[in-house]
Design an enzyme around this catalytic site. Structure first.
Site, mmCIF file in Angstrom:
data_model
loop_
_atom_site.group_PDB
_atom_site.id
_atom_site.type_symbol
_atom_site.label_atom_id
_atom_site.label_comp_id
_atom_site.label_asym_id
_atom_site.label_seq_id
_atom_site.Cartn_x
_atom_site.Cartn_y
_atom_site.Cartn_z
ATOM 1 N N ALA A 191 0.850 -1.201 0.000
ATOM 2 C CA ALA A 191 0.000 0.000 0.000
ATOM 3 C C ALA A 191 0.873 1.234 0.000
ATOM 4 C CB ALA A 191 -0.918 0.001 1.205
ATOM 5 N N VAL A 221 4.124 0.951 2.206
ATOM 6 C CA VAL A 221 4.235 -0.274 2.994
ATOM 7 C C VAL A 221 4.542 -1.439 2.071
ATOM 8 C CG1 VAL A 221 3.103 -1.770 4.665
ATOM 9 C CG2 VAL A 221 2.537 0.653 4.587
ATOM 10 N N ASP A 274 -4.446 9.233 14.640
ATOM 11 C CA ASP A 274 -4.880 9.050 13.250
ATOM 12 C C ASP A 274 -5.735 7.788 13.117
ATOM 13 O OD1 ASP A 274 -5.142 9.738 10.602
ATOM 14 O OD2 ASP A 274 -3.286 8.768 9.965
#
Length: 678
Positions: free
Chosen positions: A25, A32, A144
């Site tokens: 990703a 990642v 987050d």
């Protein structure tokens, strides 16, 4: 047309240990990858931070913060938190090594399902909140929380075919939820807010105080959890499609909408849960994730099964919206920190697609085709008007963007950080330090057990936290250890009243010492561990000594004992003795105990009264006058009256006549009457 590019990190060995296998990703902060740890021979997820974060004058600061936050996240161990294994710097590559979690993430699940049932929503919330509660206990804030950071791990023992789940979103495949990216948001936000004035984060989930002041604590995560709950129940975010600045404006100036506005059948209790988490005032929210978790568990226990199994209709999606992974995405895989597009760093749908199949080492970028103007499309004048009307909003947006950039970069909205070395300084020195940094100051005083009086305990915002360049920092000055006055007149008071008095004075109590006392009634305070009226530390545990009343004793057997012996026995046990009216008894000698109450073997308490009845001996009866009677007649008369008879015969009792008797009138029954016969 399509352009194929090769990711330079694919196949690379990072730090001589981690072999990059494929890309999983890409998001606003990092890319990642799936990697193999050659040393331990295991799959890991390696997050490589975007190079621009470490560039420039603030690059070293970012790397330092990144390492610090990674160490903090590594100390957090919980089954619901993606584990952090390692972090380092390989050349210019800052990376973080984390647990690889096969499965998907909540964002993809929402794309697939549209909405979740109430049961599934509460289950995901409970697991996310359990992970956040563990972090909040260690003073670690995520900052987050969003569906991309909620990983849904596949259960290797559960059926993987969709048909095996029978359409039930409680399938074991979805039961394991993990939270990723602890600490990264803080590290990135600190460096970017200092350098550019930008708040990096997903604006749809940002609490109002983050937008207005940069303040962030456990309640910031609570707000994001509330937004997450809304999205799972309704399938949408409340301000979807609006520009980030407009979304932030809604969060700051408007109450967050309730889920029932979109899904009318949702119970009021669900609305109340979401509303409490998304209150604009942080003080109106639950203090941390643990408090919200308790509320979720209570809500789940009160809702009926038919309500828990309901799910809202999925929202309508545009025809070109992606609801399933593209063919070149690896479905069913995720990793620690699998990020989607951040609202402040958005990549248009369809523009960028990730490649995660291990055997493919390229990325495909799709360019949007451009259309040429044709004369047949219309007269030039019309085309000119179209171009003009297109440019005007673009220019306005561009001007607004420049104004926004100036506000946050150099204007009143710019940010700096609170100096980290003010804690522990004398108040005047701390004020000078802050003013030298261009910050205004206010002060407040608070008790502190460690910091001496007159020195700074902390600041608000805390040292190292962001603050506007023209902002004001509150200095919290220590008043020293808080001392409390011990109330008076505790001894002799009722236990409950004494406890209330001490608690009202601010003391905590240790369990009371219970002792027996012959004088004080049960529940009466006999003593206090500190002098009454003295001043003691606020954290001192005060112990009360409380009477349990007289001690219990077993009543002994006293019947048949002589009076003095019986009284000594009973009084020796702390019992009081009361003598009843004595009574005659043919069996118990005079002066001995013939009855007691309570009886022997009974349980009594010291100072209780035992009633003792003493014997007067046999009763008095009239003695028959037998003088002049023959001896046998006299004997019979006396024995019939209950007496014993003894005879003294003179001259051999020649005439057999009673001449004298030694007892006349009344005598104890059973006593002996002596007769003189001649």
């Amino acid at each position: 047309m399509a352009i194929t590019t090769t990711d330079p990190l694919l196949g690379r060995l990072v730090d001589g240990r981690y072999e990059i296998v494929s890309r999983l990703a890409r998001g606003g902060m990092a890319t990642v990858y799936l990697a193999t740890d050659r040393r331990l021979d295991r799959d890991v997820a390696i997050k490589v931070m975007h190079p621009h974060l470490a560039d420039g004058v603030d690059g070293a600061a970012f790397v330092s913060r990144f390492r610090r936050e990674a160490r903090a996240a590594a100390r957090l161990t919980h089954p619901g938190v993606v584990a952090v294994y390692d972090q380092g710097l390989d050349g210019e590559t800052s990376y973080l090594v984390m647990e690889y979690v096969p499965g998907t993430n909540l964002r993809r699940e929402l794309h697939t399902e549209g909405t979740l049932t109430v049961r599934r929503t509460l289950d995901v919330l409970a697991q996310v909140l359990a992970a956040l509660a563990a972090a909040h206990r260690k003073q670690l804030v995520h900052r987050d929380i969003k569906p991309e950071n909620v990983l849904v791990a596949a259960d290797p023992d559960a059926p993987q075919d969709a048909d095996d789940a029978d359409g039930d979103d409680r399938s074991p495949v979805r039961d394991r939820v993990k939270v990723a990216d602890f600490g990264l948001a803080r590290a990135v936000t600190e460096v970017t807010s200092t350098a550019t004035g930008t708040i990096l984060g997903t604006v749809a989930y940002l609490a109002p105080e983050v937008v207005t002041s940069g303040a962030c604590d456990a309640r910031t995560d609570v707000y994001a959890v509330g937004v997450l709950a809304y999205e799972m129940l309704t399938g949408v975010l409340p301000y979807a499609g609006e520009p980030p600045l407009q979304v932030a404006f809604h969060h700051v100036h408007e109450d967050f909408p309730t889920p029932s506005e979109r899904v009318p059948w949702l119970p009021d209790d669900v609305d109340r849960l979401v509303a409490s988490c998304t209150a604009r005032n942080p003080g109106a929210r639950p203090a941390d994730a643990a408090a919200v978790l308790e509320a979720v568990e209570r809500l789940r226990s009160t809702l009926a099964d038919d309500v828990l199994d309901l799910r809202a209709d999925p929202p309508a999606r545009p025809a070109d919206a992606r609801t399933v992974p593209a063919d070149d995405e690896a479905p069913g895989t995720s990793a620690a920190g699998d990020e989607g597009t951040d609202a402040v760093d958005e990549i248009p749908a369809g523009f960028f697609q990730e490649v995660s199949a291990p055997d493919r080492a390229t990325d495909r970028l799709v360019e949007q085709p451009t259309e040429a103007w044709d004369a047949a499309d219309g007269p030039p004048r019309r085309r000119g008007r179209v171009v003009a009307w297109t440019l005007v909003p673009l220019l306005l947006l561009g001007g607004g963007g420049v104004g926004t950039w100036w506000w946050f970069a150099d204007g009143p909205g710019a940010w700096t950080t609170v100096p980290a070395d003010v804690a522990g300084l004398p108040a005047d020195d701390a004020q000078e330090t802050l003013e030298a940094a261009g910050l205004g100051t206010t002060s407040s005083r608070a008790f502190d057990d460690e910091v001496p009086a007159g020195e700074v305990v902390t600041t608000q915002p805390a040292p190292g936290e962001p603050v506007r360049t023209d902002g004001t920092v509150e200095i919290v000055v220590s008043r020293g250890v808080q001392m409390l006055a011990v109330p008076r007149e505790l001894v002799g008071a009722d236990h409950g009243k004494a406890m209330a008095a001490l608690e009202s004075a601010g003391f905590d109590l240790s369990p009371a010492a219970r002792v027996h006392d012959d004088e004080a009634a049960e529940g009466t305070v006999l003593g206090v561990s500190v002098p009454e009226g003295s001043r003691q530390r606020h954290d001192l545990l005060v112990r009360l000594t409380v009477s349990d009343g007289p001690a219990p004793v077993q009543v002994p057997q006293e019947v048949g004992k002589e009076k003095d012996e019986a009284l000594a026995d009973l009084e020796g046990l702390g019992l009081r003795v009361e003598l009843a009216e004595p009574e005659y008894s043919e069996e118990v000698p005079d002066g001995h105990v013939m009855a007691q109450s309570p009886e022997h073997g009974s349980t009594a308490h010291r100072t209780d009264t035992v009633t003792v009845t003493l014997s007067l001996g046999p009763p008095l009866v009239d003695v028959p006058d037998v003088v002049g009677m023959r001896s046998d007649q006299a004997r019979k008369a006396l024995e019939k009256a209950g007496f014993q008879v003894d005879e003294n015969a003179y001259l051999g009792g020649l005439l057999d006549t009673v001449r004298f008797q030694d007892t006349t009138g009344e005598a104890p029954k059973g006593s002996t009457v002596t007769l003189t016969v001649w």
